[in-house]
Design a protein around this motif. Sequence first.
Motif, PDB file in Angstrom:
ATOM      1  N   LEU A 108       1.412  -8.376  -4.306  1.00 45.32           N
ATOM      2  CA  LEU A 108       0.748  -7.078  -4.232  1.00 45.32           C
ATOM      3  C   LEU A 108       0.625  -6.465  -5.620  1.00 45.32           C
ATOM      4  CD1 LEU A 108      -0.544  -4.769  -2.723  1.00 45.32           C
ATOM      5  CD2 LEU A 108       1.735  -3.878  -2.200  1.00 45.32           C
ATOM      6  N   GLY A 109       1.675  -6.548  -6.423  1.00 41.52           N
ATOM      7  CA  GLY A 109       1.615  -5.990  -7.772  1.00 41.52           C
ATOM      8  C   GLY A 109       0.542  -6.648  -8.612  1.00 41.52           C
ATOM      9  N   GLN A 110       0.494  -7.976  -8.565  1.00 39.08           N
ATOM     10  CA  GLN A 110      -0.491  -8.711  -9.353  1.00 39.08           C
ATOM     11  C   GLN A 110      -1.912  -8.392  -8.904  1.00 39.08           C
ATOM     12  OE1 GLN A 110      -0.683 -12.984  -8.671  1.00 39.08           O
ATOM     13  NE2 GLN A 110      -1.225 -13.363 -10.809  1.00 39.08           N
ATOM     14  N   LEU A 111      -2.131  -8.391  -7.591  1.00 45.94           N
ATOM     15  CA  LEU A 111      -3.488  -8.179  -7.075  1.00 45.94           C
ATOM     16  C   LEU A 111      -3.923  -6.722  -7.213  1.00 45.94           C
ATOM     17  CD1 LEU A 111      -3.422 -10.465  -3.906  1.00 45.94           C
ATOM     18  CD2 LEU A 111      -4.282 -10.969  -6.208  1.00 45.94           C
ATOM     19  N   LEU A 112      -2.993  -5.785  -7.083  1.00 47.09           N
ATOM     20  CA  LEU A 112      -3.336  -4.379  -7.264  1.00 47.09           C
ATOM     21  C   LEU A 112      -3.766  -4.114  -8.704  1.00 47.09           C
ATOM     22  CD1 LEU A 112      -3.557  -1.502  -6.208  1.00 47.09           C
ATOM     23  CD2 LEU A 112      -1.079  -1.247  -6.535  1.00 47.09           C
ATOM     24  N   ALA A 113      -3.074  -4.719  -9.642  1.00 47.78           N
ATOM     25  CA  ALA A 113      -3.465  -4.578 -11.048  1.00 47.78           C
ATOM     26  C   ALA A 113      -4.858  -5.151 -11.288  1.00 47.78           C
ATOM     27  CB  ALA A 113      -2.440  -5.270 -11.951  1.00 47.78           C
ATOM     28  N   HIS A 114      -5.116  -6.344 -10.735  1.00 52.21           N
ATOM     29  CA  HIS A 114      -6.452  -6.942 -10.872  1.00 52.21           C
ATOM     30  C   HIS A 114      -7.518  -6.035 -10.258  1.00 52.21           C
ATOM     31  CE1 HIS A 114      -5.368 -10.688 -12.684  1.00 52.21           C
ATOM     32  NE2 HIS A 114      -4.663 -11.129 -11.649  1.00 52.21           N
ATOM     33  N   ALA A 115      -7.252  -5.542  -9.058  1.00 48.62           N
ATOM     34  CA  ALA A 115      -8.234  -4.707  -8.363  1.00 48.62           C
ATOM     35  C   ALA A 115      -8.531  -3.444  -9.159  1.00 48.62           C
ATOM     36  CB  ALA A 115      -7.720  -4.345  -6.972  1.00 48.62           C
ATOM     37  N   TRP A 116      -7.493  -2.831  -9.682  1.00 49.44           N
ATOM     38  CA  TRP A 116      -7.671  -1.564 -10.402  1.00 49.44           C
ATOM     39  C   TRP A 116      -8.489  -1.753 -11.670  1.00 49.44           C
ATOM     40  CZ3 TRP A 116      -6.906   3.079  -8.532  1.00 49.44           C
ATOM     41  CH2 TRP A 116      -6.957   4.168  -9.398  1.00 49.44           C
ATOM     42  N   ILE A 117      -8.252  -2.858 -12.357  1.00 44.82           N
ATOM     43  CA  ILE A 117      -8.952  -3.107 -13.618  1.00 44.82           C
ATOM     44  C   ILE A 117     -10.376  -3.589 -13.399  1.00 44.82           C
ATOM     45  CG2 ILE A 117      -8.974  -4.584 -15.685  1.00 44.82           C
ATOM     46  CD1 ILE A 117      -5.886  -4.553 -15.516  1.00 44.82           C
ATOM     47  N   LEU A 118     -10.580  -4.392 -12.347  1.00 44.45           N
ATOM     48  CA  LEU A 118     -11.886  -5.036 -12.150  1.00 44.45           C
ATOM     49  C   LEU A 118     -12.851  -4.229 -11.286  1.00 44.45           C
ATOM     50  CD1 LEU A 118     -10.661  -8.707 -11.567  1.00 44.45           C
ATOM     51  CD2 LEU A 118     -11.707  -7.763 -13.641  1.00 44.45           C
ATOM     52  N   GLU A 119     -12.330  -3.390 -10.390  1.00 46.56           N
ATOM     53  CA  GLU A 119     -13.219  -2.639  -9.495  1.00 46.56           C
ATOM     54  C   GLU A 119     -13.752  -1.412 -10.205  1.00 46.56           C
ATOM     55  OE1 GLU A 119     -13.095  -0.378  -5.146  1.00 46.56           O
ATOM     56  OE2 GLU A 119     -11.813  -2.115  -5.487  1.00 46.56           O
ATOM     57  N   GLU A 120     -15.056  -1.242 -10.188  1.00 45.18           N
ATOM     58  CA  GLU A 120     -15.691  -0.092 -10.820  1.00 45.18           C
ATOM     59  C   GLU A 120     -15.377   1.175 -10.023  1.00 45.18           C
ATOM     60  OE1 GLU A 120     -17.979   1.991 -13.632  1.00 45.18           O
ATOM     61  OE2 GLU A 120     -17.258  -0.071 -13.670  1.00 45.18           O
ATOM     62  N   CYS A 121     -14.930   2.209 -10.734  1.00 41.96           N
ATOM     63  CA  CYS A 121     -14.610   3.501 -10.110  1.00 41.96           C
ATOM     64  C   CYS A 121     -13.611   3.376  -8.955  1.00 41.96           C
ATOM     65  CB  CYS A 121     -15.873   4.188  -9.615  1.00 41.96           C
ATOM     66  SG  CYS A 121     -17.086   4.527 -10.900  1.00 41.96           S
ATOM     67  N   PRO A 122     -12.439   2.788  -9.185  1.00 39.92           N
ATOM     68  CA  PRO A 122     -11.471   2.651  -8.088  1.00 39.92           C
ATOM     69  C   PRO A 122     -10.992   3.986  -7.550  1.00 39.92           C
ATOM     70  CG  PRO A 122     -10.435   2.138 -10.195  1.00 39.92           C
ATOM     71  CD  PRO A 122     -11.914   2.240 -10.447  1.00 39.92           C
ATOM     72  N   ASN A 123     -11.049   5.042  -8.390  1.00 33.83           N
ATOM     73  CA  ASN A 123     -10.654   6.370  -7.925  1.00 33.83           C
ATOM     74  C   ASN A 123     -11.539   6.870  -6.795  1.00 33.83           C
ATOM     75  OD1 ASN A 123      -8.524   7.743  -9.841  1.00 33.83           O
ATOM     76  ND2 ASN A 123      -9.857   6.562 -11.171  1.00 33.83           N
ATOM     77  N   GLN A 124     -12.757   6.330  -6.702  1.00 30.31           N
ATOM     78  CA  GLN A 124     -13.718   6.839  -5.736  1.00 30.31           C
ATOM     79  C   GLN A 124     -14.092   5.798  -4.685  1.00 30.31           C
ATOM     80  OE1 GLN A 124     -16.706   8.239  -8.594  1.00 30.31           O
ATOM     81  NE2 GLN A 124     -15.979  10.312  -8.301  1.00 30.31           N
ATOM     82  N   ASP A 125     -13.202   4.850  -4.435  1.00 30.37           N
ATOM     83  CA  ASP A 125     -13.420   3.864  -3.374  1.00 30.37           C
ATOM     84  C   ASP A 125     -13.410   4.592  -2.033  1.00 30.37           C
ATOM     85  OD1 ASP A 125     -13.053   1.868  -1.353  1.00 30.37           O
ATOM     86  OD2 ASP A 125     -12.325   0.487  -2.892  1.00 30.37           O
ATOM     87  N   ARG A 126     -14.540   4.616  -1.345  1.00 30.90           N
ATOM     88  CA  ARG A 126     -14.639   5.409  -0.120  1.00 30.90           C
ATOM     89  C   ARG A 126     -13.882   4.799   1.051  1.00 30.90           C
ATOM     90  NH1 ARG A 126     -21.087   4.752   1.223  1.00 30.90           N
ATOM     91  NH2 ARG A 126     -21.285   2.527   0.790  1.00 30.90           N
ATOM     92  N   ASN A 127     -13.462   3.543   0.905  1.00 37.42           N
ATOM     93  CA  ASN A 127     -12.688   2.909   1.967  1.00 37.42           C
ATOM     94  C   ASN A 127     -11.190   3.120   1.815  1.00 37.42           C
ATOM     95  OD1 ASN A 127     -14.959   1.658   3.272  1.00 37.42           O
ATOM     96  ND2 ASN A 127     -15.019   0.185   1.605  1.00 37.42           N
ATOM     97  N   VAL A 128     -10.766   3.632   0.662  1.00 41.89           N
ATOM     98  CA  VAL A 128      -9.343   3.815   0.386  1.00 41.89           C
ATOM     99  C   VAL A 128      -9.143   5.222  -0.175  1.00 41.89           C
ATOM    100  CG1 VAL A 128      -7.308   2.881  -0.770  1.00 41.89           C
ATOM    101  CG2 VAL A 128      -9.204   1.355  -0.182  1.00 41.89           C
TER     102      VAL A 128
END
Length: 245
Positions: A108-128
């Motif tokens: 989870l730590g590894q994938l969360l870091a990847h998701a946060w860095i690679l996903e554009e505008c993670p602060n505004q992900d409407r699904n989360v």
Amino acid sequence: MRKETDLPKVKMIAHVLLDMPIAETSFSPAIVSHPFTSTGVTAAQNEDGNITVVDLLNNKEDYAKWKEMVGKQIDSAKNACQVFFLLNKPYYLTFLKFSAPVLSQEDLGQLLAHAWILEECPNQDRNVSKRELLALFHSVPPELLMDEEEYAVYQSLEDPVTVYRGVTSYNAKNIKALSWTLDRDTAEWFAHRFGEEGTVYEAQISKEHILAFFNGRKESEVVVDPKYLEQIMESPKPEMEMQMT
């Protein structure tokens, strides 16, 4: 949190996301919304191994062929990371939202870091939601989110920490977000990207409420719990500060 990842359940969650209908956009078929594709015209492998272009929106046989191909890729994955990277980037955090209970802390730590860095505008992900994002970060020890260099910077931070955030008209109402930076120049860049005249904010926050430091994009980013941000104000430009002194 589990000590080991339950890979069969991770794959089951991926299959559920694969079964979601493809949502068209105003730019379809070039651009669509789906956990495993961003386009309605893509490539799929035939039984003979050849690659062909398939129409996912208008050809049911093509759509079935593509789903079967992606399903096999999910089933053949050797670990959660391989499943994760099959996904369309805007759905990284959505996948983690549902799979977190069956992932080990390390995964989870590894994938969360990847998701946060690679996903554009993670602060505004409407699904989360913001609450769900914070829960994900709080569920993982900081040392499992960062590499050695990032964790060293994280540990060396003085308390309290001055952080900066640059916003434009696009996200001007999202000041109390999770994503800030230690570098004012980076915040300035975000405030003026896309040719906009945005605003740079600065704030103070206790080190204990900084959840991670990421520098994979050379942005000196800190992930914070925004409810603990204090003294939020428009940040004066450096030259103004020099004139005042």
